[in-house]
Design a protein around this motif. Sequence first.
Motif, short mmCIF file in Angstrom:
data_model
loop_
_atom_site.label_atom_id
_atom_site.label_comp_id
_atom_site.label_asym_id
_atom_site.label_seq_id
_atom_site.Cartn_x
_atom_site.Cartn_y
_atom_site.Cartn_z
N ALA A 195 4.13 -16.70 -4.74
CA ALA A 195 3.97 -15.73 -3.65
C ALA A 195 5.19 -14.82 -3.60
O ALA A 195 6.30 -15.27 -3.32
N SER A 196 4.99 -13.55 -3.92
CA SER A 196 6.10 -12.61 -3.90
C SER A 196 5.56 -11.20 -4.02
O SER A 196 4.43 -10.99 -4.48
N LEU A 197 6.36 -10.23 -3.61
CA LEU A 197 6.03 -8.82 -3.78
C LEU A 197 7.30 -8.11 -4.21
O LEU A 197 8.09 -7.66 -3.38
N ALA A 232 0.83 -1.21 0.00
CA ALA A 232 0.00 0.00 0.00
C ALA A 232 0.86 1.26 0.00
O ALA A 232 0.58 2.22 -0.73
N LEU A 233 1.92 1.27 0.81
CA LEU A 233 2.78 2.45 0.89
C LEU A 233 3.54 2.68 -0.41
O LEU A 233 3.77 3.83 -0.81
N ALA A 234 3.94 1.60 -1.08
CA ALA A 234 4.69 1.74 -2.33
C ALA A 234 3.84 2.38 -3.42
O ALA A 234 4.38 3.04 -4.32
N GLN A 235 2.52 2.21 -3.34
CA GLN A 235 1.63 2.81 -4.34
C GLN A 235 1.22 4.24 -3.99
O GLN A 235 0.69 4.94 -4.85
N VAL A 241 2.65 -13.08 -7.87
CA VAL A 241 2.99 -12.50 -9.17
C VAL A 241 3.25 -13.65 -10.14
O VAL A 241 3.95 -14.61 -9.80
N THR A 242 2.67 -13.57 -11.32
CA THR A 242 2.87 -14.60 -12.33
C THR A 242 4.20 -14.38 -13.03
O THR A 242 4.47 -13.30 -13.58
N VAL A 295 6.92 -3.91 -10.10
CA VAL A 295 6.04 -4.38 -11.16
C VAL A 295 4.78 -3.53 -11.11
O VAL A 295 4.48 -2.91 -10.08
N PRO A 296 4.00 -3.47 -12.19
CA PRO A 296 2.73 -2.74 -12.13
C PRO A 296 1.83 -3.32 -11.05
O PRO A 296 1.80 -4.54 -10.82
#
Length: 312
Positions: free
Chosen positions: A301-303, A88-91, A292-293, A275-276
């Motif tokens: 599972a990753s961010l 959330a903070l990154a966006q 993320v695919t 990533v978008p």
Amino acid sequence: MRRIGLRLIAEKKAAIVAETAATEKGRGVERKDITERDLLTLLIRANMATDIPESQRLTDDEVLAQVPTFIVAGHETTSTATTWALFALAQRPHVQRKLRAELLGVPTDGPTMDALNALPYLDAVVRETFRHHAPVPMSLREAVQDDVIPVGTPYTDKHGRVRETVEVRRGDLVCLPILALNRRCDIWGDDAHEFRPERWEDVPEAAASVPGVWGNLLTFLGGPRACIGYRFSVVECVPAAVFLSLPRQVCSELLGRTKALLFALVRAFEFELAVPAEDVKKQSRIVTRPVVTGPDGRAKASLPLIIRPYRA
């Protein structure tokens, strides 16, 4: 886990007996002797205490059963909540900057629990994270007897009848839609699906009726079977081993690592999505993780984040 857990229990028992024998010969273990700060030692010492009734003791299997509960509930939910907070903070760079300014105003790198609780915007960001990105999106309860549950607003059932209650039969499974309730527009306003920490400056009146154990939310459920470590999960600045040493009544005073983690991370680093945002999906398997695919078409599972040291 059972094999290792039983071995640890046996080792702890032997260590406690040896320690007690070395300090005061002839005296059994008492509750005041509990000084170690890990879960197993505390539970075992309590079970071995001579000044508690037999009915209050746990068997070795019951002690063992608590270990995965604390490890899974205490680790997975906290790490997942922190992950979603960073997402959330990154966006929202403006939210990240506002939070960092507040955190940098604290004159120490190791604030106390009281100091963390005195930071209003940190509190708002954490509350909004647990509202908007509840780590556990739903839960189930099984009815142990027939019952009738009154509802606040009459509804029409599938047969066209207007009902004011929900009839529950023994053995029925009742779904508690945590995330759906946390995002209901009639409770949180038309922007309920947006991440906006400022909403906690003036909590909607409708949210006051939510019977959650914390923060006008059902994120940690409510009643006697609410999350045992909900305070730890939100605010307490203590190592995991300390939390794992604490009985239920003490755990209710801990709202955990999320604030402490964000305090350390946001003060030191700037976060940006690598990533978008639309490429980050949610996958729920008890807890909801970002996935993320990859190039191979498999969702993992990753961010992915770009992390930079913060320079004043």
